[in-house]
Every structure is written in structure tokens, then in C-alpha cells.
Design an enzyme around this catalytic site. Structure first.
Site, short mmCIF file in Angstrom:
data_model
loop_
_atom_site.label_atom_id
_atom_site.label_comp_id
_atom_site.label_asym_id
_atom_site.label_seq_id
_atom_site.Cartn_x
_atom_site.Cartn_y
_atom_site.Cartn_z
N CYS A 191 0.82 -1.22 0.00
CA CYS A 191 0.00 0.00 0.00
C CYS A 191 0.85 1.27 0.00
CB CYS A 191 -0.88 0.04 1.24
SG CYS A 191 -1.92 -1.40 1.42
N ARG B 166 5.11 0.54 -5.98
CA ARG B 166 5.05 -0.30 -4.79
C ARG B 166 4.16 -1.52 -4.99
NH1 ARG B 166 6.48 2.75 -0.11
NH2 ARG B 166 5.10 1.55 1.23
N TRP C 175 -3.01 -2.69 -1.61
CA TRP C 175 -2.52 -4.02 -1.99
C TRP C 175 -3.23 -4.96 -1.03
CZ3 TRP C 175 0.80 -8.03 -0.21
CH2 TRP C 175 1.41 -8.79 -1.21
N ASN D 218 -1.68 1.84 5.92
CA ASN D 218 -0.79 0.82 5.40
C ASN D 218 -0.33 -0.02 6.60
OD1 ASN D 218 1.16 -0.72 4.14
ND2 ASN D 218 2.64 0.94 3.94
N GLY D 219 -0.48 -1.33 6.51
CA GLY D 219 -0.09 -2.19 7.63
C GLY D 219 -1.20 -3.17 7.92
N GLU E 247 19.58 -16.08 -8.47
CA GLU E 247 19.09 -14.74 -8.80
C GLU E 247 18.56 -14.69 -10.24
OE1 GLU E 247 18.08 -12.21 -7.57
OE2 GLU E 247 18.41 -10.52 -8.89
N LYS F 294 14.73 -13.72 -11.17
CA LYS F 294 14.44 -12.59 -12.06
C LYS F 294 13.54 -13.05 -13.20
CE LYS F 294 15.38 -9.96 -10.37
NZ LYS F 294 15.87 -9.34 -9.16
N GLU G 39 9.87 -13.97 -11.89
CA GLU G 39 9.00 -12.91 -11.37
C GLU G 39 8.52 -11.95 -12.44
OE1 GLU G 39 10.76 -10.24 -8.46
OE2 GLU G 39 12.69 -10.38 -9.44
N HIS H 259 21.73 -35.67 -8.89
CA HIS H 259 21.05 -36.18 -7.69
C HIS H 259 19.54 -36.01 -7.80
CE1 HIS H 259 24.90 -36.92 -5.88
NE2 HIS H 259 25.28 -35.71 -6.27
N LYS I 35 6.75 -3.82 -4.43
CA LYS I 35 8.15 -3.41 -4.32
C LYS I 35 8.61 -3.43 -2.87
CE LYS I 35 12.07 -1.77 -5.77
NZ LYS I 35 12.96 -2.78 -6.37
C1 F6R Z 1 13.20 -9.55 -6.50
C2 F6R Z 1 12.96 -8.61 -5.43
C3 F6R Z 1 12.64 -9.14 -4.08
C4 F6R Z 1 13.32 -8.28 -3.01
C5 F6R Z 1 12.87 -8.71 -1.61
C6 F6R Z 1 13.57 -7.91 -0.52
O1 F6R Z 1 13.55 -8.89 -7.68
O2 F6R Z 1 12.99 -7.44 -5.62
O3 F6R Z 1 13.02 -10.48 -3.94
O4 F6R Z 1 14.69 -8.41 -3.15
O5 F6R Z 1 11.49 -8.54 -1.47
O6 F6R Z 1 13.30 -6.56 -0.62
P1 F6R Z 1 14.22 -5.49 0.10
O7 F6R Z 1 15.57 -5.57 -0.51
O8 F6R Z 1 13.54 -4.18 -0.15
O9 F6R Z 1 14.25 -5.86 1.57
#
Ligand code: F6R
Length: 615
Positions: free
Chosen positions: A2, A27, A78, A104-105, A488, A492, A495, A511, A610
Site C-alpha cells: 500500500c 510499490r 494491496w 498501510n499495515g 538470482e 528474475k 518474477e 542427484h 516493491k
Molecule cells: C526480486 C525482489 C525481491 C526483493 C525482496 C527484498 O527482484 O525485488 O526479492 O529483493 O522482497 O526486498 P528489500 O531488498 O527491499 O528488503
């Protein structure tokens, strides 16, 4: 997650709020709404409009309405409690539409509150926030701030809350516990105007002067004056701070997506991450934020890196560096697990908390747990003034600048950069020689140019993405320091493209995972020239023998790689510990192009936020 924006000043509030909501889009959200105090012939009412989906839907609905007023609040939701519906979107009212709040929360004890309020209130939504609105309403006796303070002393959970009331045409009240709130302060023609938001991005267009609200603080802005109180209603003095980022940094700068811009930002912001933090001649790095004496540094016998998602994969790279350069046993813990485990942590443990946003709820909770247990706790964070930055007893900003695409890219490489510097700082105190330190720093200084060489291959990587974009699954493999890089790369891809992707250490294939291999199951192998090159090469040979298509990342000049695949991204050679800084850039571009070719919403992938400010 949010987003909140509130405005009080001389401007018309609506355009400020809508623009602010657009800045908060990154976000992640599923609905949005706005409420404005409108005064007509001495009567003030709250006008509210909400819409499911994009801010454009909300803007379309507002187009034909008359919305005049200088005070308002707005929200991107959200969904947590209750489905994605217009009714559940914020702002929420009490019973009589005189009070509106955005939140938010999570209000954990909302059922208990509802029971306490009894049958005297009628609810129109399934949200925990609406219950909070009714609780505030029940305490309201003419003083909005006091009602909020009373209500919050009863609440269990987290909140960033902003409220308006039609009895107070010139007032906004805000409060924070666990979810961030920033207040922008601007003077226009001797009049002060104020912005209250979840982060600075909607504020920067107007002012760089801000205060950060802390937990258990309540802010009242009325008649051009701002005061902050604690929950005992005592005034708290707050300092106005200046934010470094400017608005243009938060724009796309000609790139079609924020994600691509942020991938291309990397050579520049990498320099920002290491600038002024090393001494080449002495082969040392020094991050002042570590805030530890040499004696304390010597006493550390264990390092724990705590993070979620991409940040945790940056942490895994850091683990190799700390163990190799400083010989300190290092583990990486996913925040959501750490907080519920019984971690063995004491005053000889150094905990680094890694987070781009600095607001990730699980990471924040893990940080508090580590502090409680007596460890040294330091943050490695991007967003300046964020909760994690403020709650740690020191640490380092990674200086990646605003990262607006949901998928993290430049924050990953800059977190790795800072971890490498920390590892060297400890290493030089212990076993790492001057020559090794100097060699590593020199290699780090070459990274931006080498990253640019990979970025220059964007079109070639796009051509590879075109070939594989319709596959249903992909497996990423790497060994040693390139295993986290494989993780990673898979994260990427999944997602933003929604292609199922997993990652394994190359040696693990036989394995079990090898059973999956077939002609329509491509493998992305990271086979750069490190100490496990020969082992990795054997793994790739095994895959080739099973006729699975192979995409390779290989080191420039490794002509023999061409015998294994025709789809190769060549990357410049560097020291093994620095390889993730280059290999990840190639994987980011691959994921980006695949997602674009599939027509995905690259900057705002479905279901993702985000800043994950709930558990
Ligand atoms: C993937 C991504 C998430 C964040 C994770 C932690 O691309 O962005 O996996 O890395 O949610 O977020 P932060 O770094 O803001 O604690």
C-alpha cells in the site's frame, strides 16, 4: 505494498494526490482511492472516489466530478484483508462519513476491536482498516488527534495512518507504527504546505525537506503548523532533513521501462557504492558506518547476513567473500525464517541486515530479534532514512538511487559491492594481504567498464530471449560463487516473465534434477573461468548429452564454449569474487527481454509489491 499520500496547503489537493499516487505505483497495488475535504457555504464534507485497478481508472472516474479542496488523502491498496473491490479500497469512513482514513499495515486485533465496538457500528467492507476508522470514531469527542491516540493505544499490529475529519477543514493527522511515513515540508509565498507519504517519491517534485515519523508518533498539521506527539500526548521535537535524490532520478530517462533504465544505471551507481570507501595504495576498504573498534572487529567469530529474495542472493555472494578474505564463518538467513528460528547469536556475532527498501517487514523483525540477542547489527540499505537504516546501530547506504521497478537489479549489484568492501575491511585485519587487497580493489574499479560491455550486448541477449521465450520451464545452474547468481537469474526470470524457473548447483544435477532434462527444457549455465570451471564444464557436457538446449554465460576468449552451445553470452574476465557483479547483469537483461517479448508488465509484475511491509 500500500502507498499513502496526503496533502494540506494552498494548492488544489486533487492533482497533487493523483500525481502522488502515480509516483507510488511502483510499490504494487490493486485499487486506489482519494478523499478530499470540500467546503461549500461554510459546510465541509468529505468527498471520496475509489476504483479497482490502475490509477487511470480512478482518474477517469474523477474526471466528471467537481472536487475542490486544499486538504486530502489518497491511497493505493494491496489487498490483505478482503478481496480486491471498490468497497474495500481506501479511504475508509466511520459510520457517518465525517472521518476518513488511509492505512498501510495490518491491524492484528481487528476482530477483538469489532467485538468491543458491539452492534452500534455498521460496517461496509471486509477490511481491518475500516474497523480502525470506527474505533477512532468511537473515541472522537471533537479532538481528532486525541481520538487517534486513544484508538492506537488499543491497536495491535502495524500502521502508517493518515486521517481527515469534516469538523476540521484545515487539519491532517498521521501516525506510524511499523510502516513508514515521511512528511514533506515546503514554503510557498510564506505559506507552509505539507505532504505525508509512504516514501519520499511523491514528495520530491515539491520539496526535499522532510521529517521521518518514528514508531508510536502522531503528527498533527493544522492551520499551517506541524506538531509531533508521542502516544502519551507529549510533544516530540523532530529535525527537518534534506533528501539527496532529485525527482529526475526517479524518472525513466528515455528507457521504455524503469527496469531497463535501472539495469543500465549499474555502471554509474556502482561507482557511487564504492566511492570514498577504499584506499588503493594500502589495499584496504573502510566503511565508517561499521561503527566498531578494531578490538570489537577482532572479537567477531560469526557473521550472519539476513535478507529476503534478491537481497538474500546478494548475501550469499557476501558469504563467499567473508569466508575467503576474512576467514569468518558466515551464514545467510532468510529473514522470515530467522525471526522464527532459535538463532545462535551472541555479542561475538555480527549481523548485516540487507534490504533495498529498508522497510521489509520480515527483515525488520529479524533485525529486532538479532538486536535483542545482543549481536552487533548493521544495515546495508538503499533507501535513505528507511526504518531498517534507522533501527540498526550503524551500516552503509548502497547509493543505488531510487529503484522503482519491482524487480531488483541495481540494488543487488550495489549490495554485493558493499559486502565485498566489508569483507575486505575484515580481511585486511585478518589474513588478506596488501597485494590481494590491492588486486581486488583494482578489479573493482574495472567493473563499471566491464558492466558496460555486457550492456552493449543487449540486442544479442534479446535475440537469445526471442528463441527461448515460449519455453514453459528453465533451469539455471552455477557452482561456487555463481550458484547464488543462478538463483538470482531464476528469480528474475520467473518474477517478470512468469516462466517457471529454478536454480541448482551444477553438481546437484545428477542427484535428481537431471530427470527433467529434455529437448524442450532449456538449461541456463553460468560457466565463467573460476576455480570450478572444469567441474561446471563437465556438468554442461552431461546436459548436452541429454539433448537439452543450453544457454551459456562464458568468459571472453573461451572459444571452446562454442562446442557446447550456439547461444553464449560472453562476459569480460574478472576476479572470481567479482564475477557475480558481471554475470548477474547478463541474466537481468535476459529476464527483461524475455518478459518484454511476452508482453508482460515488466515494471509491475502481477501479485508482487516493491516494498513488502507486511509479514
Ligand atoms: C526480486 C525482489 C525481491 C526483493 C525482496 C527484498 O527482484 O525485488 O526479492 O529483493 O522482497 O526486498 P528489500 O531488498 O527491499 O528488503
Amino acid at each position: 505494498m500500500c502507498g499513502i499520500i496526503g496533502y494540506i496547503g494552498k494548492k488544489q489537493a486533487l492533482p497533487v494526490l493523483i500525481k502522488g499516487l502515480r509516483r507510488l505505483e511502483y510499490r504494487g497495488y490493486d485499487s486506489a482511492g482519494v478523499a478530499i475535504l470540500e467546503t461549500d457555504q461554510n459546510k465541509t464534507v468529505i468527498k471520496r472516489i475509489r476504483a479497482v485497478g490502475r490509477i487511470d481508472n480512478l482518474a477517469d472516474k474523477i474526471k466528471d466530478e467537481k472536487f475542490v479542496g486544499h486538504v486530502g488523502i489518497a491511497h493505493t491498496r494491496w489487498a490483505t484483508h478482503g478481496g480486491v473491490t471498490e468497497e474495500n479500497a481506501h479511504p475508509h469512513f466511520g459510520c457517518d462519513d465525517r472521518l476518513a482514513i488511509v492505512h498501510n499495515g495490518i491491524i492484528e486485533n481487528y476482530r477483538e476491536i469489532k467485538e468491543m465496538l458491539g452492534n452500534s457500528h455498521t460496517y461496509k467492507t471486509e477490511t481491518d482498516t475500516e474497523i480502525l476508522a470506527h474505533l477512532i470514531e468511537s473515541y472522537y469527542q471533537g479532538d481528532l488527534r486525541l481520538a487517534i491516540e486513544k484508538a492506537l493505544s488499543f491497536v495491535r499490529g502495524t500502521y502508517a495512518l493518515v486521517a481527515i475529519h469534516s469538523d476540521h477543514p484545515d487539519m491532517v493527522v498521521a501516525a506510524r507504527l511499523g510502516s513508514p511515513l515521511v512528511v514533506g515540508v515546503n514554503s510557498v509565498d510564506d505559506n507552509d504546505e505539507y505532504f505525508v507519504a509512504s516514501d519520499a517519491s511523491p514528495i520530491l517534485a515539491y520539496t526535499k525537506k522532510v521529517i521521518f515519523l518514528d514508531d508510536n508518533e502522531v503528527l498533527e498539521i493544522s492551520n499551517g503548523k506541524m506538531n509531533t506527539f508521542n502516544l502519551k500526548d507529549e510533544i516530540v521535537q523532530k529535525n527537518i532533513e534534506e533528501i539527496e535524490w532529485d525527482e529526475s532520478e526517479a524518472q525513466k530517462q528515455g528507457f521504455p521501462h524503469f527496469m531497463l533504465k535501472e539495469i543500465f544505471d549499474q555502471p554509474r551507481v556502482f561507482v557511487d557504492a564504492i566511492r570514498g570507501r577504499y584506499d588503493l595504495k594500502n589495499g584496504i576498504s573502510f566503511l565508517g558506518g561499521l561503527n566498531m573498534t578494531e578490538e570489537e572487529m577482532h572479537s567477531i567469530n560469526k557473521i550472519i547476513l539476513i535478507a529476503c529474495g534478491t537481497a538474500s542472493y546478494a548475501g550469499m555472494v557476501g558469504k563467499y567473500a567473508f569466508e575467503r578474505l576474512a576467514e569468518i564463518s558466515t551464514t545467510v538467513e532468510v529473514s522470515s525464517e530467522f525471526r522464527y528460528s532459535d538463532p545462535i547469536v551472541d555479542n561475538k556475532t555480527l549481523v548485516f541486515v540487507l534490504s533495498q527498501s529498508g522497510e521489509t517487514a520480515d527483515t525488520l523483525a529479524a533485525l529486532r530479534e538479532a538486536k535483542r540477542k545482543g549481536a552487533f547489527v548493521r544495515g546495508i540499505v538503499n533507501v535513505i532514512g528507511s526504518s531498517i537504516a534507522r533501527e540498526t546501530d550503524g551500516g552503509t547506504y548502497i547509493h543505488a538511487g531510487p529503484e522503482l521497478a519491482v524487480a531488483s537489479t541495481k540494488a543487488y549489484t550495489n549490495t554485493v559491492a558493499v559486502l565485498l568492501l566489508y569483507a575486505l575491511q575484515f580481511g585486511r585485519l585478518k589474513r588478506t594481504s596488501l597485494v590481494t587487497g590491492e588486486r581486488m580493489l583494482k578489479a573493482m574499479l574495472e567493473i563499471p567498464e566491464k558492466m558496460s560491455k555486457i550492456l552493449a550486448q543487449s540486442d544479442k541477449i534479446k535475440a537469445i530471449a526471442l528463441k527461448y521465450k515460449d519455453c514453459k520451464n528453465m533451469m539455471f545452474i552455477g557452482r561456487g560463487i555463481n550458484y547464488p547468481v543462478a538463483l538470482e537469474g531464476a528469480l528474475k526470470l520467473k518474477e517478470i516473465s512468469y516462466i517457471h524457473a529454478d536454480a541448482f548447483p551444477g553438481g546437484e544435477l545428477k542427484h535428481g534434477h537431471i530427470a527433467l532434462l529434455s529437448e524442450d527444457f532449456p538449461i541456463f549455465a553460468i560457466m565463467t573461468k573460476d576455480q570450478l570451471y572444469d567441474k561446471m564444464r563437465s556438468n554442461v557436457e552431461e546436459i548436452k548429452a541429454r539433448k537439452a538446449p543450453i544457454i551459456l554465460i562464458a568468459t571472453e576468449g573461451d572459444e571452446s564454449a562454442k562446442n557446447l552451445s550456439e547461444d553464449i553470452i560472453f562476459v569480460p574476465e574478472t576476479l572470481e569474487l567479482l564475477e557475480p557483479l558481471l554475470n548477474s547483469v547478463a541474466l537481468q537483461l535476459f529476464a527483461y527481454h524475455t518478459a518484454v517479448l511476452l508482453g508482460r508488465d515488466v515494471d509491475r509484475p502481477r501479485n508482487l509489491a516493491k516494498s513488502v511491509t507486511v509479514e
